[in-house]
Design an enzyme around this catalytic site. Structure first.
Site, mmCIF file in Angstrom:
data_model
loop_
_atom_site.group_PDB
_atom_site.id
_atom_site.type_symbol
_atom_site.label_atom_id
_atom_site.label_comp_id
_atom_site.label_asym_id
_atom_site.label_seq_id
_atom_site.Cartn_x
_atom_site.Cartn_y
_atom_site.Cartn_z
ATOM 1 N N GLU A 36 35.418 -1.399 -66.779
ATOM 2 C CA GLU A 36 34.436 -0.517 -66.136
ATOM 3 C C GLU A 36 33.163 -1.300 -65.853
ATOM 4 O OE1 GLU A 36 33.361 2.908 -68.376
ATOM 5 O OE2 GLU A 36 35.424 3.616 -68.665
ATOM 6 N N GLU A 78 37.472 2.380 -75.781
ATOM 7 C CA GLU A 78 36.271 2.087 -76.573
ATOM 8 C C GLU A 78 36.445 2.493 -78.043
ATOM 9 O OE1 GLU A 78 32.848 3.716 -74.561
ATOM 10 O OE2 GLU A 78 33.035 2.334 -72.870
#
Length: 368
Positions: free
Chosen positions: A277, A124
């Site tokens: 995810e 991220e």
């Protein structure tokens, strides 16, 4: 006679393409799981890998490239995604020797006995670009990916993809899906990243959580998004994108397709999608509505059924496309900060028993 031969060759070629597509779907639709270790009560790696095998997991994603775990995984047929730490990115971007060293230490030491299939550079990275250091790491992301890939390629390894997981907070707009756009401040970072991923035929991996979109809608609007729609449980609840006419029956597809359209606006309309995810918390604070075992079981079982279906279902904008998917997560991680939901995404208790009934392989789960 010539026309007949051309037609025959075309049919043979079409059959060959169909065979490739079917084989790829069978091989690549195995569901994965995220194995995080931010907990002080978790079982040792040997027991954790044993549990992975007992669950018949197809893939596992690690948030590092731990040698003990990679050695243990060499005794399995589980495909593995390993991660380059965020603080290693700038060094690797600036120095090919460091990239070579990282690949030798974390890949070549274990490959091919350990089935490493993905190297995820950072985690991220584009979510935090407010400080000068964070922005520099974000700018170094693609150069680091390129150096890692160059070393892998130089070793003659062709079956390891290099990518990076991105969170949905990179999006300026996600609704309707056809209106999907990236935040203006990361546009200059997205263009070289998409160019690189497209050029290397890699996936763009997303951390995508309908739970957060649903819970936010509930806070802002007492009716909000329909819960069944967020849980992939909806039968009668649908949404039609007014610009494309595509019909959606779940929030996950909406979110994924918003990224598809955002990429298309930058000139990349054929990128392969992966889910690094996704999941649903099974417990939360009193104000974290919807975080319970029933919803977590519903969501995760529906995701597994959807993403492991043969033939692949894809999304409305990408029908029939296999989307490699990792469920978050294997265990609750009690050392994470933030609200209670942050620590309650696990499928298993530390003793190895199930938190709720979960069919990770989708065997025995009837298709819709």
């Amino acid at each position: 006679m010539e026309n007949k031969n051309v037609t025959k060759m075309a049919l043979v070629f079409l059959s060959f393409l169909c065979l490739i597509a079917f084989s790829r779907a069978v091989v690549s639709n195995r569901i994965g799981i995220n194995y995080g270790r931010l907990g002080n009560n978790l079982p040792p790696p040997a027991r954790s890998i044993e549990l992975l095998q007992n669950m018949s997991i197809g893939r596992v994603k690690l948030y590092d490239a731990d040698h003990e775990i990679l050695n243990l995984l060499s005794q399995t047929n589980i495909d593995v995604a390993i991660t380059v730490a965020n603080d290693e990115i700038s060094g690797i971007a600036a120095n090919q020797h460091l990239a070579d060293q990282w690949v030798f230490e974390h890949i070549l030491t274990h490959y091919p006995n350990t089935r490493i299939r993905f190297v995820l550079v950072g985690n991220e990275i584009l979510s935090t670009t407010t400080t000068a250091q964070d922005l520099q790491i974000a700018r170094d992301l693609v150069p680091a990916m390129r150096r890692i890939k160059n070393t892998i390629k130089a070793q003659g390894i062709k079956n390891i993809k290099v990518s990076t997981p991105l969170a949905m907070d990179m999006m300026q707009t996600t609704f309707p899906p056809s209106n999907g756009t990236f935040k203006p401040e990361i546009r200059e970072l997205m263009i070289p990243l998409l160019k690189y991923l497209n050029g290397t035929k890699s996936y763009i991996f997303l951390d995508v959580y309908p739970y957060f979109a649903w819970s936010e809608s509930r806070r802002n609007n007492q009716t909000g998004i329909n819960l069944d729609y967020a849980l992939l449980k909806s039968v009668n609840q649908t949404y039609t994108d007014p610009q494309t006419g595509l019909v959606y029956n779940n929030l996950l597809d909406q979110m994924l397709d918003s990224v598809v359209y955002a990429m298309a606006k930058l000139g990349y309309d054929d990128m392969m999608l992966g889910i690094a995810e996704t999941g649903w918390p099974h417990e939360g604070d009193s104000n974290e509505i919807g975080a319970n075992r029933e919803n977590a079981a519903e969501y995760n079982n529906n995701v597994v059924r959807k993403m492991s279906a043969v033939p692949a279902t894809g999304t409305p904008a990408r029908p029939g496309v296999v989307i490699p998917t990792f469920i978050f997560s294997m265990f609750d991680e009690n050392q994470k900060y933030g609200p209670s939901t942050e620590r309650h995404w696990g499928l298993l208790h530390p003793n190895g028993t199930s938190v709720y009934q979960m069919n990770i392989t989708a065997k025995g789960v009837p298709s819709d």
